[in-house]
Design an enzyme around this catalytic site. Structure first.
Site, PDB file in Angstrom:
ATOM      1  N   GLU A  60      -2.938  -4.393   6.478  1.00 15.59           N
ATOM      2  CA  GLU A  60      -4.019  -5.459   6.785  1.00 15.59           C
ATOM      3  C   GLU A  60      -4.162  -6.325   5.391  1.00 15.59           C
ATOM      4  O   GLU A  60      -5.641  -6.626   5.010  1.00 15.59           O
ATOM      5  CB  GLU A  60      -5.414  -4.566   6.674  1.00 15.59           C
ATOM      6  CG  GLU A  60      -5.794  -4.177   5.517  1.00 15.59           C
ATOM      7  CD  GLU A  60      -5.272  -2.199   5.721  1.00 15.59           C
ATOM      8  OE1 GLU A  60      -4.128  -2.204   6.397  1.00 15.59           O
ATOM      9  OE2 GLU A  60      -5.694  -1.651   4.841  1.00 15.59           O
ATOM     10  N   ASN A  61      -2.917  -6.795   4.947  1.00 14.69           N
ATOM     11  CA  ASN A  61      -3.053  -7.796   3.891  1.00 14.69           C
ATOM     12  C   ASN A  61      -4.054  -8.843   4.365  1.00 14.69           C
ATOM     13  O   ASN A  61      -3.953  -9.426   5.391  1.00 14.69           O
ATOM     14  CB  ASN A  61      -1.765  -8.343   3.758  1.00 14.69           C
ATOM     15  CG  ASN A  61      -0.621  -7.324   3.783  1.00 14.69           C
ATOM     16  OD1 ASN A  61      -0.977  -6.377   2.795  1.00 14.69           O
ATOM     17  ND2 ASN A  61       0.415  -7.454   4.447  1.00 14.69           N
ATOM     18  N   GLU A  70      -6.492  -3.539  12.473  1.00  8.10           N
ATOM     19  CA  GLU A  70      -6.178  -4.381  11.136  1.00  8.10           C
ATOM     20  C   GLU A  70      -7.056  -5.584  10.817  1.00  8.10           C
ATOM     21  O   GLU A  70      -7.777  -5.817   9.906  1.00  8.10           O
ATOM     22  CB  GLU A  70      -4.840  -5.256  11.437  1.00  8.10           C
ATOM     23  CG  GLU A  70      -3.734  -4.338  11.661  1.00  8.10           C
ATOM     24  CD  GLU A  70      -3.537  -3.196  10.705  1.00  8.10           C
ATOM     25  OE1 GLU A  70      -4.098  -3.366   9.273  1.00  8.10           O
ATOM     26  OE2 GLU A  70      -3.011  -1.774  11.050  1.00  8.10           O
ATOM     27  N   GLY A 112       2.665   0.581  11.347  1.00  6.81           N
ATOM     28  CA  GLY A 112       2.637  -0.242  12.517  1.00  6.81           C
ATOM     29  C   GLY A 112       2.217  -1.420  12.324  1.00  6.81           C
ATOM     30  O   GLY A 112       2.649  -2.490  12.732  1.00  6.81           O
ATOM     31  N   ALA A 113       1.431  -1.625  11.149  1.00  5.62           N
ATOM     32  CA  ALA A 113       0.927  -2.916  10.693  1.00  5.62           C
ATOM     33  C   ALA A 113       0.267  -2.753   9.350  1.00  5.62           C
ATOM     34  O   ALA A 113      -0.235  -1.452   9.051  1.00  5.62           O
ATOM     35  CB  ALA A 113      -0.142  -3.554  11.647  1.00  5.62           C
ATOM     36  N   GLU A 160       0.969  -1.174  -0.046  1.00  8.80           N
ATOM     37  CA  GLU A 160      -0.149   0.003  -0.143  1.00  8.80           C
ATOM     38  C   GLU A 160       0.948   1.388  -0.240  1.00  8.80           C
ATOM     39  O   GLU A 160       1.867   1.230   0.736  1.00  8.80           O
ATOM     40  CB  GLU A 160      -0.840   0.008   1.202  1.00  8.80           C
ATOM     41  CG  GLU A 160      -1.874   1.169   0.999  1.00  8.80           C
ATOM     42  CD  GLU A 160      -2.873   1.093   2.376  1.00  8.80           C
ATOM     43  OE1 GLU A 160      -2.620   0.636   3.311  1.00  8.80           O
ATOM     44  OE2 GLU A 160      -3.950   1.805   1.984  1.00  8.80           O
ATOM     45  N   HIS A 218     -10.196  -3.915   9.290  1.00 16.52           N
ATOM     46  CA  HIS A 218     -10.065  -4.129   7.940  1.00 16.52           C
ATOM     47  C   HIS A 218     -10.625  -5.255   7.228  1.00 16.52           C
ATOM     48  O   HIS A 218     -10.898  -5.289   5.970  1.00 16.52           O
ATOM     49  CB  HIS A 218      -8.629  -3.877   7.716  1.00 16.52           C
ATOM     50  CG  HIS A 218      -8.143  -2.381   7.480  1.00 16.52           C
ATOM     51  ND1 HIS A 218      -9.003  -1.171   6.996  1.00 16.52           N
ATOM     52  CD2 HIS A 218      -7.042  -1.608   8.130  1.00 16.52           C
ATOM     53  CE1 HIS A 218      -8.358  -0.059   7.079  1.00 16.52           C
ATOM     54  NE2 HIS A 218      -7.181  -0.283   7.921  1.00 16.52           N
ATOM     55  N   GLU A 248      -9.632   4.135   6.719  1.00 19.52           N
ATOM     56  CA  GLU A 248      -8.689   3.969   7.788  1.00 19.52           C
ATOM     57  C   GLU A 248      -9.589   4.529   9.113  1.00 19.52           C
ATOM     58  O   GLU A 248      -9.466   3.863  10.251  1.00 19.52           O
ATOM     59  CB  GLU A 248      -7.624   4.932   7.866  1.00 19.52           C
ATOM     60  CG  GLU A 248      -6.700   4.175   6.556  1.00 19.52           C
ATOM     61  CD  GLU A 248      -6.046   3.073   7.091  1.00 19.52           C
ATOM     62  OE1 GLU A 248      -6.316   2.708   8.029  1.00 19.52           O
ATOM     63  OE2 GLU A 248      -5.471   2.475   6.112  1.00 19.52           O
TER      64      GLU A 248
HETATM   65 ZN    ZN Z   1      -5.666   1.024   8.614  1.00 19.83          ZN
END
Ligand code: ZN
Length: 871
Positions: free
Chosen positions: A285-286, A319, A282-283, A150, A322, A341
């Site tokens: 969401e795959n 995450e 931070g992370a 992303e 998401h 988001e």
């Molecule tokens: Zn996010």
């Protein structure tokens, strides 16, 4: 994606710049055409992480919708060795050429026949080394590959239709060395070893946009997560799976809370949480393969603080939210990234609060709302919904303002229409668009229908206009009160007149009863008749509204005096934040403000005292000169010592998590700024215990103790911290020693620490930990900025371009001279990536506000501190 906000170490990953003004008629060139679209893509990668480069091929099934003889996809910085196009009648002769921004143009002699075609491309590329795209990381001598796509970096890993609207199934095959593992979005369907190579064929994915694909390879380890609706694992580098316990324990309840809210199971066939050693966000969401910065996901079960455990739950919940909102239903284009988001943060907090109420997530979320409103008070703010017509930095579409403001506005609307109607709207929206794309209006329309209220009209005034409203309430006579609104601004700043449609949540006391009512304030002012004459009116019940508020001074005092009787925890926390804004606006004097903080610091709820601690940063930045440090120390002791005395310096066996979260904050301020000898002695003892045997020290305060001990530390201690940092096997231990290195005060050690930051064996994401420490501990506010300019080329070489604009934030603070110097620095062509000027303008305005506050209130604050810090 979860941006780690308000943390010094990741100052670079905070707010993005204002988007460029949209052109009158946005050119379509920033979007791929839709005459030829993909319907399925197979990817094969020969991915030996030990090498610097890789080869691969893609096979893309196309739907040709119109008889065109040219179309485009993306393949940025990729060496394309062959392109083959096949139609219903066989091979079609096709030429290819690279265009701007990684576009790959395909042209044919004659127009294509509408119908199915197949495009096959062979290519080679080098692995990225800046933690974007498909990138390589070496840890402990072992080579790994990870991905971060992303917004538009999948195109750098392999050719693809790299836009969120092209949501199709993918099927990935990777060939890795026989000893390596491979993880992707789906489980493998076959895994075969031959001649030292291992070929892993992953199952075909559900329809996904390219930015949600993921791959991890290397000598990975796995820790199973039992108790979920699908199989799950924590995935780590070699030797780190023992740190997965907290993630294994906390993920199932969070996922279950989300499944209950969404009324449907987790949408993918498995869930892997992957700890990545080098990672900017931070992370991410795959779908089915969520990637995390390792310091967030991997915690030492015996040594994790309450703050670390809360951060893990919050990031994970964001995450996992998401998976439904973003993955199952995906935004059509990046202009709705803010909603993607905001919703994930809003929903994540709800799920985290349900699964782990002890962390007080819904109260903590107010900190984000306060941040957004402070940013939105400035002229350099922008509407959070903007057309995205430039590919320069797509993530600009969702800066921290957008995350936090969007989330607060969603909460406000939920309060107005009621949680059940809001949820029905969300579920209708998901059902109508599952596995496909949607736009923000689809959600508002669904919620409007479910609630029977004009949600879109309210949203538009908050999304399409910049700024934050100020709602004032005045008594007229009897039971009538007048509500009015205008745009909130800091003193000295003139803002354009703006009107919002605001669901105002009133809380008031009449006839001895406390009541609440939500009214829609649609014009500049309105009159409301209450059940009887009110003793007081609070204009923001439960602090659920995205607006500042003001009441006559006598009412404000009545609310503050009765705070613990009539106000909820969120309202008390919000009161402190609102008072801070009134100080900025010139509606509250500096001495009144400091006096007002005293009773709130003694509040029995730890979150309220925490809000007061949070307010001290601005006070220190704006008012505390070196000459005032001693008197400020007296004020800090007077303000915070009662709270520490109540909760104690030592952890108690049965104490609440909120207490464990507050204690390190009190110790830090009392030790560093309050110069409290008992606190400093306690910190030294904790640090010594920890260095002797980490298991014996309270993990919640270890980080603070190491820093406070460093304040008076010598070279031997400095060397010991450095040695332990380099030997650390737990990411959090490494982080603790690294950030404490900036707290040594001897000038010689300050220089050595900064040299280590610039040239030591640090990851790119760790470069600013030490300069930030020097800024706060050694009172060298300008140090991070100077450090950056002195090491600009080396730092720039380690950062992906989209993060370079955030270097401007290092010029923040209260020095107009530094802001001027930074403005000049960042306008030099060699330092000005697109978007830097707007980002710098925001920083400069914040600095001007701080300087204006200092010159306006500095005198009364100085007098107050001298008067009140006397014993
Ligand atoms: Zn996010």
């Amino acid at each position: 994606m979860f941006a780690l906000m308000r943390r010094a170490a990741v100052v670079l990953a905070v707010a993005a710049p204002a988007a460029a003004d949209p052109p009158a008629a946005p050119p379509a060139a920033h979007r791929l055409g839709t005459d030829v679209v993909p319907v399925f893509q197979a990817i094969r990668l020969n991915a030996d992480a030990r090498k610097p480069d890789y080869t691969g091929s893609v096979r893309i099934e196309l739907d040709v919708r119109k008889p065109v003889s040219a179309f485009s996809l993306y393949a940025r910085d990729i060496e394309v060795s062959s392109v083959a196009l096949t139609g219903p009648a066989g091979a079609v002769e096709a030429r290819h050429g690279s265009a701007d921004r990684g576009r790959l143009d395909i042209a044919t002699q004659s127009p294509l026949h509408p119908g199915p075609h197949v495009l096959e491309i062979e290519f080679s590329n080098e692995y990225d080394t800046q933690a974007t795209g498909l990138y390589k990381v070496v840890v402990g001598g072992d080579a790994y590959l990870f991905t971060q796509f992303e917004a538009d970096d999948a195109r750098q890993a392999f050719p693809c239709w790299d836009e969120p609207a092209f949501k199709i199934p993918y099927q990935l095959t990777v060939v890795v060395p026989e000893g390596d593992q491979a993880v992707s979005n789906t489980p493998p369907v076959s895994d075969t070893a031959k001649e030292g190579q291992r070929t892993v064929v992953f199952a075909r994915t559900k329809p996904l946009p390219s930015y949600l694909l993921a791959l991890a390879t290397g000598p990975l380890e796995f820790a199973p997560i039992p108790g979920m609706s699908v199989p799950g694992r924590v995935v780590t580098v070699k030797g780190a799976s023992a740190l997965a316990g907290e993630a294994v324990r906390t993920t199932p309840p969070v996922l279950a809370a989300l499944e209950r809210y969404f009324g449907r199971p987790y949408p993918y066939e498995k869930l892997d949480l992957i700890a990545v050693p080098e990672f900017w966000p931070g992370a991410m969401e795959n779908a089915g393969a969520v990637t995390f910065r390792d310091t967030v996901l991997l915690l030492d079960a015996r040594g994790a603080s309450a703050a670390q455990r809360r951060l893990l739950v919050e990031v994970n919940a964001h995450e996992l939210a998401h998976m439904w909102f973003g993955d199952l239903v995906t935004m059509e284009w990046w202009d709705d990234l803010w909603l993607n988001e905001s919703f994930a943060s809003w929903m994540g907090n709800k799920a985290a609060a349900e699964a782990f109420p002890e962390f007080g997530t819904q109260v903590a979320a107010l900190e984000g709302t306060q941040f957004a409103m402070s940013t939105d008070a400035r002229l350099s703010t922008r509407a959070i919904r903007q057309p995205v017509s430039s590919l320069d930095n797509l993530l600009q579409a969702a800066d921290e303002l957008a995350y936090q403001k969007g989330q607060s506005v969603l909460s406000m609307v939920e309060t107005w229409v009621g949680p059940e109607a809001f949820r029905r709207g969300v579920l209708d929206y998901l059902a109508a668009h599952e596995w496909r794309n949607a736009v923000a209006a689809d959600l508002w329309n669904a919620v409007s229908r479910a609630a029977g209220k004009d949600v879109a009209g309210v949203m538009a005034t908050f999304l399409d206009q910049p700024g934050v409203p100020l709602v004032s309430v005045d008594a007229i006579e009897g039971s009538r009160v007048r509500l009015s609104q205008r745009r909130f601004s800091n003193q000295g700043v003139t803002v354009p007149a703006t009107t919002w449609r605001i669901p105002v949540a009133l809380k008031y006391e009449t006839g001895g009863a406390v009541r609440t009512r939500v009214v829609l304030l649609a014009g500049p002012s309105d009159t409301v008749t209450l059940e009887g004459p009110p003793a007081w009116v609070h204009p923001n019940a439960e602090e659920s509204g995205y607006y500042r508020w003001s009441v006559p001074a006598a009412t404000r005092r009545a609310i503050a005096d009765g705070a613990q009787r009539t106000m909820t925890e969120r309202e008390r926390v919000g009161f402190v934040g609102n008072a801070s804004a009134l100080l900025d606006a010139g509606a509250l004097r500096g001495d009144e403000y400091l006096e007002l903080l005293l009773p709130f610091a003694r509040d029995p709820e730890p979150e309220v005292a925490g809000a007061v601690v949070g307010a001290l940063g601005k006070v220190k930045r704006a008012f505390v000169t070196p000459e005032l440090e001693t008197t400020f120390a007296g004020y800090v002791q007077r303000l915070l010592r009662p709270a520490l005395d109540r909760i104690g310096m030592e952890r108690r066996a049965d104490e609440a998590e909120a207490v464990a979260l507050l204690r390190p904050q009190l110790l830090m301020w009392l030790g560093r700024d309050g110069r409290d000898p008992a606190v400093l002695a306690h910190a030294a003892a904790v640090a010594a215990t920890y260095m002797a045997d980490p298991a014996q020290a309270d993990p919640a305060v270890v980080g603070v103790a190491l820093k406070l001990r460093a304040l008076s530390g010598d070279r031997a201690l400095f060397d010991e911290y450095k040695r332990r940092l380099e030997a650390a096997t737990v990411p959090a231990d490494r982080e603790r020693f690294l950030s404490a290195l900036g707290y040594f005060r001897s000038p010689e050690l300050v220089e050595e620490a900064l040299r280590f930051a610039a040239t030591g064996p640090l990851r790119p994401q760790e470069i600013f930990e030490i300069p930030e420490g020097v800024a706060t501990a050694v009172a060298e506010e300008g140090r991070p900025y100077r450090f950056m300019t002195e090491n600009y080329d080396a730092i720039r070489a380690k950062m992906p371009p989209m993060f370079v604009i955030f270097l401007t934030h290092l010029a923040g603070g209260c020095s107009e001279e530094r802001a001027r110097s930074a403005t000049a620095f960042f306008s030099e062509p060699a330092h000005a990536v697109p978007g830097t000027d707007k980002e710098m303008a925001k920083v400069a305005e914040a600095v001007r506000d701080c300087a204006s506050l200092r010159s306006r209130e500095g005198g009364v604050v100085d007098a107050y501190l001298r008067r009140r810090s006397a014993p």
